[in-house]
Design an enzyme around this catalytic site. Structure first.
Site, PDB file in Angstrom:
ATOM      1  N   LYS A  88       0.853  -1.201   0.000  1.00 48.02           N
ATOM      2  CA  LYS A  88       0.000   0.000   0.000  1.00 48.02           C
ATOM      3  C   LYS A  88       0.885   1.246   0.000  1.00 48.02           C
ATOM      4  CE  LYS A  88      -4.242  -1.813   0.827  1.00 48.02           C
ATOM      5  NZ  LYS A  88      -5.415  -1.580  -0.016  1.00 48.02           N
TER       6      LYS A  88
ATOM      7  N   LYS B 224     -13.817  -7.396  -7.051  1.00 51.80           N
ATOM      8  CA  LYS B 224     -14.259  -7.950  -5.782  1.00 51.80           C
ATOM      9  C   LYS B 224     -15.632  -8.575  -6.043  1.00 51.80           C
ATOM     10  CE  LYS B 224     -12.026  -4.647  -2.615  1.00 51.80           C
ATOM     11  NZ  LYS B 224     -10.878  -4.313  -3.445  1.00 51.80           N
TER      12      LYS B 224
HETATM   13 MG    MG Z   1      -7.171  -1.737  -3.967  1.00 52.56          MG
END
Ligand code: MG
Length: 329
Positions: free
Chosen positions: A132, A239
């Site tokens: 991240k 997702k």
């Molecule tokens: Mg992402």
């Protein structure tokens, strides 16, 4: 920081007392419905439902529609009796095409702590790492990128996920640095709701060799369709739990030969099982899946298989929605 994961588990039972399960795991910050909205719709349905009433659940409740679709899949449909023979053959063909396992991307912590995690994760077999970015100081993070790349085992790749934290200039600086480094893609460099996000993302994708992945930009079925229609050249981070009609969306992505990375929505094993099955059934090229999330829950009975650089098809078959349901007490 998420300390609680709020969602709904859905159980549909037919007259023969067969049960099917689904999970509604919305992420309202992404732009899905809220849990309260989904719950209200369930209460409105009441205890007795039929196909017509389930089909009438509003389209904007995409996560709930996903849960309903998955719960129904386990139950025989009224129309199945007619088309029984042809339908029975489809899953057999599909499961024969399922790979034995799918590689999992290792999730690294943000900032400098990522560095210490690469070697032990590489040791147990991970070859794709996700870091991240856009979290800590930008100069520090950029300096860390080289250290991280140097720490990767041979042939390994790094994914960067900015979660929409950058503006155009910062994204360009990063993408310049990523060229000629083992970066598989940069995920969501620009926020989905950034002014002119579409043009900015296309501009970045066209100007730099490192592929760009969309994640937050793909919250609803219609958004996947939109980016496909625009000819998006990068990756699609999907997702499945957020997609109302996975069979249709999967078909559209496959037809376009899109590069798809299946990813967790931090759901329990109920929704994760359905999402993983979609990943195993994906007919296109395979990229390490974003399911390196477990252990996640305080109560391990809600988790899927964790810690390994791969998820095997038998790991998925072992995920038992009924046990998760019972664990709720
Ligand atoms: Mg992402």
């Amino acid at each position: 920081m998420w300390t609680e994961r709020e969602g709904l588990l859905l159980r549909l039972e037919d007259e023969g007392a067969r049960a099917g399960y689904g999970e509604c795991a919305p992420i309202p910050a992404f732009g899905t419905e809220t849990v309260d909205e989904a719950e209200a719709a369930c209460r409105e349905l009441g205890d007795d439902v039929d196909d017509e009433r389930l089909n009438a659940v509003p389209r904007n409740l995409g996560c709930l529609r996903n849960a309903i679709a998955n719960a129904r899949m386990a139950l025989p449909h009224e129309s199945d009796e007619v088309a029984d023979q042809t339908k029975a053959k489809v899953p057999a063909v599909e499961s024969a095409k399922r790979p034995a396992y799918l590689a999992v991307a290792a999730l690294l912590p943000a900032g400098r702590p990522a560095l210490a995690q690469v070697a032990p994760k590489a040791e147990i077999g991970f070859r794709v790492f996700k870091w991240k970015v856009g979290v800590a100081d930008a100069a520090d993070e950029l300096a860390l990128l080289d250290d991280l790349c140097a720490a990767l085992p041979g042939g390994a790749k790094l994914r960067l996920d900015a979660n929409g934290a950058w503006d155009r200039r910062r994204a360009e600086r990063w993408l310049e640095r990523c060229a000629e480094r083992p970066i598989e893609f940069v995920e969501q460099p620009i926020a989905a709701d950034h002014r002119g996000a579409e043009d900015l993302l296309f501009g970045l994708a066209n100007d730099h060799p490192t592929p760009i992945a969309l994640d937050e930009s793909l919250v609803r079925d219609a958004e996947v369709e939109k980016w496909l229609g625009l000819g998006w050249p990068g990756f699609f981070v999907l997702k499945p739990s957020l997609i109302a009609d996975m069979p249709t969306v999967t078909q559209q992505l496959a037809k376009a030969k899109a590069r798809v990375v299946f990813s967790s929505a931090l759901e329990t094993a109920v929704g994760a099982r359905a999402a993983l099955e979609a990943a195993f059934d994906w007919p296109g090229d395979r990229h390490a899946i974003g399911f390196g999330v477990w252990p996640l829950f305080a109560d391990r009975r809600f988790d899927g298989p964790g810690g390994a650089p791969m998820i095997r098809v038998e790991d998925v078959e072992r995920m038992n929605p009924e046990e998760v349901w019972k664990a709720l007490g």
